[in-house]
Design an enzyme around this catalytic site. Structure first.
Site, PDB file in Angstrom:
ATOM      1  N   GLU A 182       0.946  -1.252   0.077  1.00  0.00           N
ATOM      2  CA  GLU A 182      -0.016  -0.076   0.089  1.00  0.00           C
ATOM      3  C   GLU A 182       0.737   1.148   0.078  1.00  0.00           C
ATOM      4  O   GLU A 182       0.447   2.391  -0.489  1.00  0.00           O
ATOM      5  CB  GLU A 182      -0.842   0.021   1.293  1.00  0.00           C
ATOM      6  CG  GLU A 182      -1.936  -1.067   1.205  1.00  0.00           C
ATOM      7  CD  GLU A 182      -2.954  -1.035   0.109  1.00  0.00           C
ATOM      8  OE1 GLU A 182      -3.216   0.029  -0.353  1.00  0.00           O
ATOM      9  OE2 GLU A 182      -3.381  -2.117  -0.517  1.00  0.00           O
TER      10      GLU A 182
ATOM     11  N   SER B 195     -44.254 -29.503  41.007  1.00  0.00           N
ATOM     12  CA  SER B 195     -43.624 -30.028  42.249  1.00  0.00           C
ATOM     13  C   SER B 195     -42.147 -29.358  42.925  1.00  0.00           C
ATOM     14  O   SER B 195     -41.661 -29.999  43.634  1.00  0.00           O
ATOM     15  CB  SER B 195     -43.611 -31.611  41.977  1.00  0.00           C
ATOM     16  OG  SER B 195     -44.773 -32.124  42.131  1.00  0.00           O
TER      17      SER B 195
END
Length: 788
Positions: free
Chosen positions: A221, A499
Site C-alpha cells: 500500500e 412439584s
C-alpha cells in the site's frame, strides 16, 4: 557694465546646496536663429504593461483577502482532525467475555472435551505446541501453549502445559514433567452490547501490531510511508507509470495517511474539492501525529469485510472473522490474505471468493519477497499453503439470551450510550463449554420428543445453569430451536412450577427440627375450604399411599403427603420459607401453592434452588463479574450477597434427601442413564401436563429446565418424560462431578432400618443411610439379631 544673458540659457533658482555642473552636449546651432532648448515629455507605458501591473495589484489584494477564509478553513480542518483523532476515534461497543476455564488436576475431563474447548478458543493443532495459541495431541495426551490474559483478578502469563486423562480425571504437568494443580484457558469474546450489531472492531495498540502485517502494508500500500509527509510524489509517479504501461488503473498513488483520512473523515464522493480536502488533511495529520499513531489508526480503522449487517473494521476483527484466532497468531500466508483484501474487501473476500483471494494473496507474498521482507524459503512455504478460513459460530444464536441478561444487569450502573461506545470489557461467569452443551442437548431432545410423542407441536423450552458453589450463571437458553429470537423464555416464561415447590417445604420442616426424614406423613384423601369453595387435590397416580415417611414422600413426590406436611407446618410459614429462599414475585399463600400453583420464570426457580445447591455457600445468582475500561481500569466489580436464611446443616440435609429421588423416586431414569453419578434432583409437572420441569444438582452445576408451549396448551409429557431427558443429555456431554457425601458441622449420616425407623446395625438387610440434624437422629437401635 551690463551683460546680456543668452535667451537659451535656463534660469536657475538659487539653491542652498551646491549643484553639480551639468555637461553640455554639443549641439548644432541654426544659423541666424537663436538656439532653443525643448523640455522632455514623460514616456507613456503600453496598455499591456499597465494591464499586468493592475492585474498584479488586484491579484495580490485578492490573495490577501482570500487567505483569510482559507486560513480559517485550514484551521477548522486541523481542529476537527485533532479533536476526532485524539478523542474517541471509534465508537466501539462493550465487549462481553466468558469466564476463564479453570482446569484443575483431579477434575472430570475427557480428552475430546478439552480438544473441543481449545478448538472453539481458536487454538491451532499441529505437531507441537511451542508457539502460543498452538496445541498438539497424541492418543492419550494433549499439550497446549495457553495464551496470556488479564482481567479483574490479575494478569495471567502464557503457559505451556501437558494434559493427560487417567480414569477420566485430568492430570496437568509442565513440559519438564512437574505436576501442577491447575491451568487457565483464557476468557472468550462472546459478543458485544448494543452497537455491536452494526460494526465489529477490536482495537490494537502499536505494540500489538505484528511485524509481518506492517511489512505487508508497506510493501503493498505505501512503501514510502516513513519518508513522505502525507502525500508521496514518488508513489504518484510510480502509479502513473504502472498504469500507463498496463493501459488500465492497476495501482493507486494514495498514501496510507490519505487512505486513513478517506476512511475516518471523508465520504466516497469523487470530486476535486474532496481530493483537495484529503490532501490538506493528510498534510495536517502528518504534522500533528507520529507515523506510529497513524499506522495504528489505519490498522484499527480499515474496512475489510461485511458479515450480514455487521461491518468488519480493522485487521484484529478480520482475523477473528476469517480465521477465528488472534491477529498475532496468523502465519505469513494468512497475514498476506488480510493485506490483500484491503484493495477490494468484497472482491477478495477469502470466504466468498477463495480462489480470487488466494491469487491476490500470492501477489502480496511476492511483493514481500521482492522488497526483502521474507526470504526464499518463507515465500515457497507460504505460496504452497492452502488458503483455509474457519467459520466461528454465530455468537448471537449461542449467547444472545445471555447477552440480554448482561445488558439488563448493567443498565442499573451504566447508560446505554456508554455501553455502546466506550469499548468497555465486561467479564462474566458464562462457561462456553456448558452453553454449547445446553444448546445441543435442548435442540436434539426437543426434536426427538416431537418425533416420538403426539401433541407436542410448538414445544418450547428454557434452561438456566449456575455454578452449584458460587451461583455464577454458567449458561442460559431461552428457546428450544437453537435460534436467538429476542424472546428469552428463561426470563419471560412465567409458569406454575409444579412439584419443584416441594423441597423448600421439606427444608422448612427439617430446619425447625420438629421433623426428620423418618417422620410419617398422611397421604390420604383430604379437602380444603378455600374462600367458600371445596378443593380436593389428588396424587399424580390417583392413589392413596397411607402413612409414608417424609423421605419417601419427597422422593416419590406425593401431593397429599406434602399437603399434610405443609398443613402441619403452617401455610403462612411455607410462604415465608419461599420468600426467604429468594422468591420476590408477589403471591398469595393458599393450599394449592404448596403443590406448585406458584408462577415463576426458570431464572427465578434457579435463584430459589441456589442456596440448596450450594448447601449454604451462596444464595444469589451472579451474571457480570466485573467491568473494565479499555485501559484495564476496574470500573465496577459485582459481588453477590452470600447470606443464606437457613443453616448449612439444614440445607445439606435437604439436598442429601433429594438424592433419594434417583434411587426410589421420579428421577430413576436419570440414574439409570448415569449410573456412576451422585446427584440430587426433582421433577415437576403441572395440571394437564402443561409444563415439564426438572431441577438437577451435581457438585458442579445446578440446572433448571422448563418445557412447555407458548400458548399454554396441554402436552403429553411430564417432568420425567420431558425435561429430564434434556438434563440427561446435558450431563452426558458435560461429564460432571458427583456430589460430595460429606456433611457440614451440625448434621451427620445415620444408618436406619426402613421398617422400624431405628438405627440399624451393619448386619441388617433392610436399611437405608439418611442425614439428620444433630440431635434429631433416632435414639433406638435395631441390632438385627434373630434367634434360631
Amino acid at each position: 557694465m551690463s551683460k546680456t544673458r543668452p535667451v537659451n540659457s535656463p534660469t536657475k533658482k538659487a539653491s542652498a546646496s551646491k549643484s553639480k555642473p551639468r555637461k553640455s552636449s554639443p549641439t548644432k546651432k541654426a544659423k541666424g536663429k537663436p538656439s532653443r532648448s525643448r523640455a522632455k515629455k514623460p514616456i507613456k507605458q503600453s496598455w499591456f504593461k499597465r494591464f499586468l501591473k493592475r492585474l498584479f495589484v488586484i491579484s495580490f489584494m485578492m490573495g490577501l483577502v482570500a487567505a483569510i477564509p482559507v486560513s480559517i478553513w485550514v484551521w477548522w480542518l486541523d481542529k476537527e482532525l485533532v479533536q476526532h483523532f485524539e478523542g474517541q476515534k471509534w465508537q466501539v461497543p462493550a465487549e462481553v467475555y466468558s469466564a476463564p476455564t479453570l482446569l484443575r488436576t483431579g477434575d472430570q475431563w475427557r480428552k475430546q472435551d478439552l480438544e473441543k474447548s481449545l478448538q472453539q478458543a481458536g487454538y491451532r493443532f499441529g505437531r507441537n505446541s511451542q508457539e502460543v495459541g498452538w496445541a498438539a495431541r497424541s492418543s492419550i495426551k494433549v499439550s497446549a501453549h495457553l495464551r496470556s490474559f488479564s482481567d479483574h483478578t490479575g494478569d495471567y502469563p502464557a503457559q505451556r502445559r501437558i494434559f493427560s486423562f487417567e480414569n477420566g480425571q485430568l492430570q496437568i504437568k509442565t513440559v519438564a514433567g512437574q505436576e501442577i494443580k491447575s491451568a487457565i484457558l483464557e476468557p472468550q469474546l462472546i459478543g458485544h452490547l448494543y452497537g455491536g450489531s452494526s460494526e465489529s472492531r477490536i482495537l490494537l495498540s502499536y505494540e500489538d501490531l505484528p511485524k509481518t502485517l506492517i511489512n505487508g502494508l508497506l510493501a503493498v500500500e505505501d512503501r514510502d510511508f516513513y519518508q513522505h509527509f502525507g502525500i508521496s510524489f514518488t508513489g504518484i509517479a510510480r502509479a502513473f507509470w504502472v498504469n500507463f504501461q498496463s493501459g488500465s488503473r492497476k495501482q493507486g498513488g494514495s498514501t496510507l495517511t490519505q487512505q486513513l483520512i478517506k476512511n475516518m473523515y471523508l465520504s466516497s464522493e469523487r470530486s476535486y474539492s474532496r481530493k483537495i480536502r484529503e490532501v490538506v488533511m493528510a498534510l495536517l495529520m502528518e504534522y500533528r501525529f507520529s507515523k506510529q499513531e497513524i499506522l495504528t489508526a489505519y490498522v484499527n480503522e480499515v474496512y475489510l469485510a461485511q458479515h450480514g449487517n455487521k461491518a468488519i473494521h480493522g485487521f484484529a476483527a478480520a482475523s477473528k472473522h476469517f480465521f477465528a484466532r488472534p491477529l498475532n497468531e496468523l502465519n505469513i500466508a494468512e497475514m498476506a490474505t488480510l493485506v490483500g483484501t484491503v484493495k477490494g474487501p468484497s472482491l477478495y473476500n477469502p470466504k466468498r471468493h477463495p480462489q480470487r483471494a488466494q491469487k491476490r494473496r500470492d501477489v502480496v507474498l511476492n511483493l514481500l519477497h521482492d522488497q526483502g521482507f521474507i526470504n526464499d524459503q518463507q515465500l515457497s512455504v507460504s505460496l504452497a499453503t492452502k488458503l483455509q478460513t474457519r467459520t466461528q459460530g454465530g455468537t448471537k444464536s449461542l449467547y444472545g439470551d445471555f447477552l440480554d441478561l448482561v445488558a439488563f444487569q448493567l443498565s442499573r450502573d451504566f447508560d446505554k450510550a456508554t455501553l455502546a461506545t466506550e469499548s468497555l470489557k465486561i467479564y462474566t461467569g458464562l462457561d462456553t463449554r456448558v452453553q454449547q452443551a445446553v444448546l445441543e442437548s435442548m435442540t436434539s431432545q426437543v426434536k426427538a420428543l416431537k418425533q416420538t410423542k403426539k401433541g407436542l407441536k410448538g414445544l418450547q423450552g428454557a434452561v438456566v445453569v449456575t455454578d452449584a458453589r458460587n451461583g455464577q450463571v454458567k449458561a442460559i437458553l431461552g428457546s428450544s430451536d437453537g435460534h436467538y429470537t429476542g424472546f428469552n423464555r428463561a426470563l419471560a416464561a412465567v409458569r406454575p412450577i409444579g412439584s419443584l415447590v416441594k423441597p423448600p417445604i421439606y427444608l422448612e420442616a427439617i430446619a425447625n427440627q420438629s421433623f426428620t426424614w423418618l417422620t410419617l406423613l398422611e397421604d390420604d384423601e383430604t379437602r380444603f375450604d378455600v374462600g367458600g369453595q371445596l378443593w380436593q387435590p389428588e396424587n399424580f397416580d390417583h392413589k392413596y399411599h397411607g402413612n409414608v415417611p417424609m423421605y419417601q414422600a419427597l422422593a416419590k413426590s406425593y401431593n397429599l403427603a406434602t399437603l399434610d406436611l405443609a398443613y402441619r407446618i403452617g401455610f403462612e410459614e411455607v410462604g415465608d420459607a419461599l420468600r426467604r429462599l429468594g422468591v420476590e414475585r408477589e403471591f398469595t399463600m393458599f393450599p394449592a401453592v404448596a403443590l406448585g400453583a406458584l408462577e415463576l420464570s426458570p431464572f427465578e426457580v434457579a435463584r430459589l434452588y441456589q442456596p440448596i445447591a450450594s448447601a449454604g455457600e451462596s444464595s444469589q445468582l451472579g451474571i457480570v463479574a466485573s467491568v473494565l475500561s479499555n485501559e484495564g481500569e476496574v470500573l465496577k466489580e459485582f459481588r453477590q450477597d452470600t447470606r443464606v436464611p437457613y443453616s448449612k446443616a439444614a440445607l445439606a440435609t435437604l439436598r442429601d434427601g433429594m438424592r433419594l429421588s434417583a434411587q426410589i423416586g421420579t428421577t430413576r431414569a436419570a440414574q439409570a442413564a448415569l449410573p456412576e453419578l451422585v446427584f440430587a434432583a426433582k421433577t415437576g409437572t403441572t395440571n394437564q401436563q402443561r409444563d415439564s420441569w426438572y431441577q438437577g444438582i451435581t457438585a458442579d452445576y445446578s440446572t433448571t429446565i422448563w418445557l412447555g408451549a407458548d400458548d399454554n396448551h396441554p402436552l403429553s409429557i411430564t417432568g420425567s418424560s420431558g425435561a429430564q431427558k434434556v438434563w440427561i443429555e446435558m450431563m452426558k456431554r458435560l461429564n460432571p462431578t458427583s456430589l460430595d457425601r460429606s456433611l457440614p458441622q451440625g448434621s451427620d449420616y445415620y444408618q436406619v432400618s426402613t421398617n422400624e425407623f431405628k438405627l440399624a446395625a451393619d448386619r441388617c438387610d433392610d436399611k437405608l443411610t439418611l442425614s439428620f440434624l444433630e440431635g434429631t437422629e433416632p435414639s433406638d437401635k435395631n441390632f438385627c439379631i434373630w434367634p434360631f
